[in-house]
Design an enzyme around this catalytic site. Sequence first.
Site, mmCIF file in Angstrom:
data_model
loop_
_atom_site.group_PDB
_atom_site.id
_atom_site.type_symbol
_atom_site.label_atom_id
_atom_site.label_comp_id
_atom_site.label_asym_id
_atom_site.label_seq_id
_atom_site.Cartn_x
_atom_site.Cartn_y
_atom_site.Cartn_z
ATOM 1 N N TYR A 35 -7.014 -22.341 5.656
ATOM 2 C CA TYR A 35 -8.279 -22.297 6.592
ATOM 3 C C TYR A 35 -7.833 -22.701 7.778
ATOM 4 O O TYR A 35 -7.364 -24.057 7.912
ATOM 5 C CB TYR A 35 -9.346 -22.892 5.835
ATOM 6 C CG TYR A 35 -9.767 -22.353 4.684
ATOM 7 C CD1 TYR A 35 -11.153 -22.104 4.295
ATOM 8 C CD2 TYR A 35 -8.836 -22.183 3.382
ATOM 9 C CE1 TYR A 35 -11.676 -21.684 3.107
ATOM 10 C CE2 TYR A 35 -9.492 -21.557 2.381
ATOM 11 C CZ TYR A 35 -10.899 -21.377 2.215
ATOM 12 O OH TYR A 35 -11.377 -20.867 0.943
ATOM 13 N N ASP B 39 -13.815 3.623 2.480
ATOM 14 C CA ASP B 39 -14.143 2.936 3.725
ATOM 15 C C ASP B 39 -14.932 4.012 4.505
ATOM 16 O O ASP B 39 -15.476 3.287 5.634
ATOM 17 C CB ASP B 39 -12.663 2.871 4.345
ATOM 18 C CG ASP B 39 -11.912 1.656 3.738
ATOM 19 O OD1 ASP B 39 -12.423 1.087 2.736
ATOM 20 O OD2 ASP B 39 -10.862 1.568 4.162
ATOM 21 N N ARG C 12 0.833 -1.146 0.098
ATOM 22 C CA ARG C 12 -0.064 -0.216 0.094
ATOM 23 C C ARG C 12 1.057 1.066 -0.121
ATOM 24 O O ARG C 12 0.553 2.191 -0.688
ATOM 25 C CB ARG C 12 -1.071 -0.192 1.305
ATOM 26 C CG ARG C 12 -1.968 1.208 1.127
ATOM 27 C CD ARG C 12 -2.892 1.029 2.654
ATOM 28 N NE ARG C 12 -3.631 -0.186 2.583
ATOM 29 C CZ ARG C 12 -4.795 -0.090 2.240
ATOM 30 N NH1 ARG C 12 -5.392 0.925 1.819
ATOM 31 N NH2 ARG C 12 -5.575 -1.335 2.341
#
Length: 484
Positions: free
Chosen positions: A216, A308, A108
Amino acid sequence: MGAYSFRVIIVGGSITGMTLAHCLDRAGIDYVILEKHKDIFAEPGISIGLMPNGSRILEQLGIYSDVHALFEGIKKIYQYMPDGYCIETDSPVNIVDRFGLPFCVIDRYQFLKVLYSKFEDKSRFHMNKKVTSICHGKSDVSVTTADGETYHGDLVVGADGVHSVVRSEMWRIGNLARPGFVTEREKSELAAEFACVFGVAKAVPGQGRWEHILRYNEDFCFMFFPASGTDVFFNVIYKLNQKYVYPDIPRFTKEEGIEVCESVGDFPVWEDVKFRDIWAQRIAFTCVPLEEHMFKNWHHRRIICVGDSVSKMSPNMGQGGNTAIESAAALTNGLRKLVTSNYPDKPSERQLSNTLETFNRNQFKRLNTVHGDARYVTRLEALDGTLKRVFARYVMGHCGDLLVGNLARIVAGGGVLDFIPLTARSGKDWPPCPWQHSWGISESIDFCKKFAVASLIVLIVVLARALDSPAGLSSGIRSSSWSF
């Protein structure tokens, strides 16, 4: 086109805010960006996924090539269950074949640097400008910052994230004008049930280049993506001990992130690599709550919120940033039509409100399904509940490209800047993706056959375990502890 009499005040030098600024630049609409921090760069090590629906807009803006240069290619996805069962797919290759643009994960921090570097006129950025209040005038709106400066414009856009000051001011002003504009109950719908440790690590000794790996586990999952060279991005997404609601959602310290990561250090990642091996090579990390919710009302008078601030989803689907980029493009489309149709006069507040209402309605409709999918996938990958455990372990691997097909429908349904011609790379020739298709490969009838077979497998497994269990059918699934 000379329509610079209309001015947009963007609050937040975020990905959403800077993308909107680039869009407005191309539309010829004046803007200013107010950023509360001393610079716009996030902490290194936090990854963000880019999907074709976001990348095609960056391509329209002439930014995508610079972003793509940061990306390490992904060819496969490996989804591991707790017992070692693996679902291997060529989904990243299918994405490129289908859309011509890849699914990529980048830092980012680097993405923000690219967005900032592409502005020719950086004088429109104002740093250390923390917004304290917003006030409507007769024909404009003003924003006051903590240092006493006041900025005037025609529209305020809140691109200041989940803790949005603009959203709070919009609620305050809206409730004064119309009590009940937003209720305390609506505010509390923004909640966090999960948190994530985002990080990046150096190469694990003996480990080569990474692919995308999903592990998972009950109440948490690992996500790994290739970073620069042989480095690896890691996400540890875990279920919190309770549901936290706005405004009482906690912020986490580095120490809490360390505690979480050390507690899952013995879990496997890939071949002989355990998570502790990656954690030992960490370069940077941060621990944050994963708020989830989409508010219905995004605007009031001359205030609109995007990204957001009104549409916060978990990162599992990789669509938070991409749908925010979409919203920036969609808002620009509406504003450009509004401004050009009224030029040389400024549009009235009623005309502006109608444009914002249309944008709000269309984006809410577009994102409602995406939010539902993101919530489900977050809980599926954390095996949250018996049905999700059964589906992940015994059904999903027999459904072909079901989940990826759903992603294809999300990507194909995205919007673009309607005043910049599409090229082949930005999706000019994207084929349609109707609901019954997944990647244009599997027809719905194929899925039905696969689902029927998978359901039969589940039934056989459950019955077999029930017959072997002294407690009978009721313990058939509950007793299925998964171990390595």
